[in-house]
Scaffold this active site. Structure first.
Site, short mmCIF file in Angstrom:
data_model
loop_
_atom_site.label_atom_id
_atom_site.label_comp_id
_atom_site.label_asym_id
_atom_site.label_seq_id
_atom_site.Cartn_x
_atom_site.Cartn_y
_atom_site.Cartn_z
N LYS A 132 -8.62 -1.28 -81.06
CA LYS A 132 -7.63 -0.95 -81.79
C LYS A 132 -6.60 -2.31 -82.06
CE LYS A 132 -8.68 3.16 -83.42
NZ LYS A 132 -9.17 3.39 -84.78
N TYR B 294 -10.52 1.57 -75.99
CA TYR B 294 -10.09 2.09 -77.08
C TYR B 294 -8.78 0.98 -77.76
CZ TYR B 294 -7.96 5.38 -80.75
OH TYR B 294 -7.57 6.26 -81.72
N SER C 113 -4.05 2.36 -84.58
CA SER C 113 -3.75 3.59 -83.71
C SER C 113 -2.37 2.68 -83.28
CB SER C 113 -4.54 3.83 -82.71
OG SER C 113 -3.88 4.38 -81.68
P1 NDP Z 1 -12.40 12.67 -85.57
O1 NDP Z 1 -13.12 13.00 -84.34
O2 NDP Z 1 -12.16 14.17 -86.25
O3 NDP Z 1 -12.97 12.02 -86.57
C1 NDP Z 1 -13.63 10.81 -86.56
C2 NDP Z 1 -14.74 10.32 -87.72
O4 NDP Z 1 -15.42 9.31 -87.50
C3 NDP Z 1 -15.88 11.68 -87.82
O5 NDP Z 1 -15.80 11.72 -89.28
C4 NDP Z 1 -17.05 10.91 -87.50
O6 NDP Z 1 -18.28 11.36 -88.42
C5 NDP Z 1 -16.78 9.22 -87.82
N1 NDP Z 1 -17.69 8.43 -87.07
C6 NDP Z 1 -17.77 8.21 -85.69
N2 NDP Z 1 -18.68 7.28 -85.35
C7 NDP Z 1 -19.27 6.95 -86.65
C8 NDP Z 1 -20.13 6.08 -86.92
N3 NDP Z 1 -20.77 5.27 -86.01
N4 NDP Z 1 -20.32 5.81 -88.29
C9 NDP Z 1 -19.74 6.62 -89.26
N5 NDP Z 1 -18.68 7.59 -89.08
C10 NDP Z 1 -18.40 7.84 -87.54
O7 NDP Z 1 -11.08 12.21 -85.22
P2 NDP Z 1 -9.71 11.56 -86.24
O8 NDP Z 1 -9.73 12.09 -87.30
O9 NDP Z 1 -8.63 11.62 -85.22
O10 NDP Z 1 -9.98 9.97 -85.99
C11 NDP Z 1 -10.10 9.17 -87.11
C12 NDP Z 1 -9.46 7.69 -87.18
O11 NDP Z 1 -7.96 8.01 -86.43
C13 NDP Z 1 -10.17 7.04 -85.71
O12 NDP Z 1 -10.44 5.82 -86.19
C14 NDP Z 1 -9.17 7.10 -84.64
O13 NDP Z 1 -9.35 6.29 -83.76
C15 NDP Z 1 -7.93 7.26 -85.59
N6 NDP Z 1 -6.75 7.88 -84.80
C16 NDP Z 1 -6.60 9.24 -84.66
C17 NDP Z 1 -5.62 9.61 -83.83
C18 NDP Z 1 -5.34 11.05 -83.82
O14 NDP Z 1 -4.24 11.36 -83.06
N7 NDP Z 1 -6.11 11.90 -84.04
C19 NDP Z 1 -4.36 8.69 -83.52
C20 NDP Z 1 -4.73 7.17 -83.79
C21 NDP Z 1 -5.63 6.78 -84.42
P3 NDP Z 1 -19.56 11.59 -87.89
O15 NDP Z 1 -19.60 12.10 -86.49
O16 NDP Z 1 -20.24 12.72 -88.58
O17 NDP Z 1 -20.59 10.31 -88.15
#
Ligand code: NDP
Length: 259
Positions: free
Chosen positions: A166, A162, A149
């Protein structure tokens, strides 16, 4: 397909995506399938993965939904076992699973801190190590793409846990790149700015959110998920064959905003 576009192809590759049940992971799963990969969709909400797998199959792709909790070593090993049994050794990993609940530093509990580090840093390490061990054992090249991030490179209010996790992902990516280069495994990171997903929720629809975008992001807009396609395909495919240890910012210029 031209020779140039062929370099971005993932045909014949097995790509495992963590956090494929929503947001960036679900989007890039579609991108990987379109690029010709056999895709392993991994997360905890398996019913969502099954729906996505069915959609990809309808489009002529090959996808497998596997349950995965990145905080649990046995779950990670089981997901790679299932992937390998169906498609063979995983060639490319998108280490994307993450959580993002903000909390001011003074109020942060031991549990909040631990949960953040356990998912966003330990989980990335565990999945990367598992992937790399299997690639080395099979004597195959591979690519690991970690979703960091811009908050791994700068800091933000309410996100000390966070940002720390990251920043760890950024350093981990570089350290693994060094150790794995001679094993033909590349490790790179993407540092996204803000994209609308379940994680960012409705904040950017608020007056405060709109003002933030206007003031803090030089391009004065949020990212579109499709704007991650190029960086992901570059790092995942042969197009990025000489890249390892890189951190690509995809943030509308936010990391270079005016100080
Ligand atoms: P979402 O909340 O839409 O997706 C997060 C995903 O992570 C979900 O599919 C969730 O699936 C999965 N997840 C969370 N905990 C676990 C776990 N313990 N085991 C397996 N899977 C897990 O968020 P984003 O798509 O935005 O985020 C994706 C990545 O991008 C993250 O790492 C986030 O930090 C990063 N990011 C996002 C930004 C943004 O602006 N959106 C900016 C910068 C970075 P489930 O709950 O089904 O397990």
């Amino acid at each position: 397909m031209t020779e140039q576009s062929q370099r971005f192809s993932l045909a014949g590759k097995v790509v495992l995506i963590t956090g494929a049940s929503s947001g960036i992971g679900a989007h890039l799963a579609q991108v990987a399938a379109t690029a010709g990969a056999r895709v392993v969709l991994a997360a905890r909400r398996v019913e969502r993965l099954a729906e996505l797998a069915a959609r990809l199959a309808d489009q002529g792709g090959e996808a497998l939904a596997v349950p995965l909790d990145v905080t649990d070593r046995a779950s990670v090993e089981a997901a790679f076992d299932a992937a390998q049994a169906r498609f063979g050794v995983v060639d490319v990993v998108l280490n994307n699973a993450g959580i993002g609940q903000g909390q001011r530093a003074l109020e942060l509990s031991e549990d909040d801190w631990r949960a953040m580090l356990a998912t966003n840093l330990d989980g990335v390490w565990r999945v990367a190590q598992c992937a790399a061990q299997r690639l080395v054992q099979a004597d195959r090249p591979g690519s690991i793409v970690n979703i960091a991030s811009m908050l791994g490179l700068r800091v933000g209010m309410g996100y000390s846990h966070y940002c720390t996790a990251k920043a760890g992902v950024v350093q981990l990516s570089k350290a693994l790149a060094l150790e794995l280069a001679r094993k033909r495994i590349r490790v790179n990171a993407i540092a996204p700015g803000y994209f609308i997903t379940e994680m960012t929720g409705g904040y950017f629809d608020s007056e405060q959110g709109r003002k933030y975008v206007h003031d803090a992001i030089p391009m004065r807009r949020l990212g579109e998920l499709s704007e991650l396609d190029g960086p992901f395909l570059l790092l995942a495919s042969e197009a990025g064959a000489f890249m390892t240890g890189s951190v690509l910012a995809v943030d509308g210029g936010q990391l270079v905003n005016n100080l």
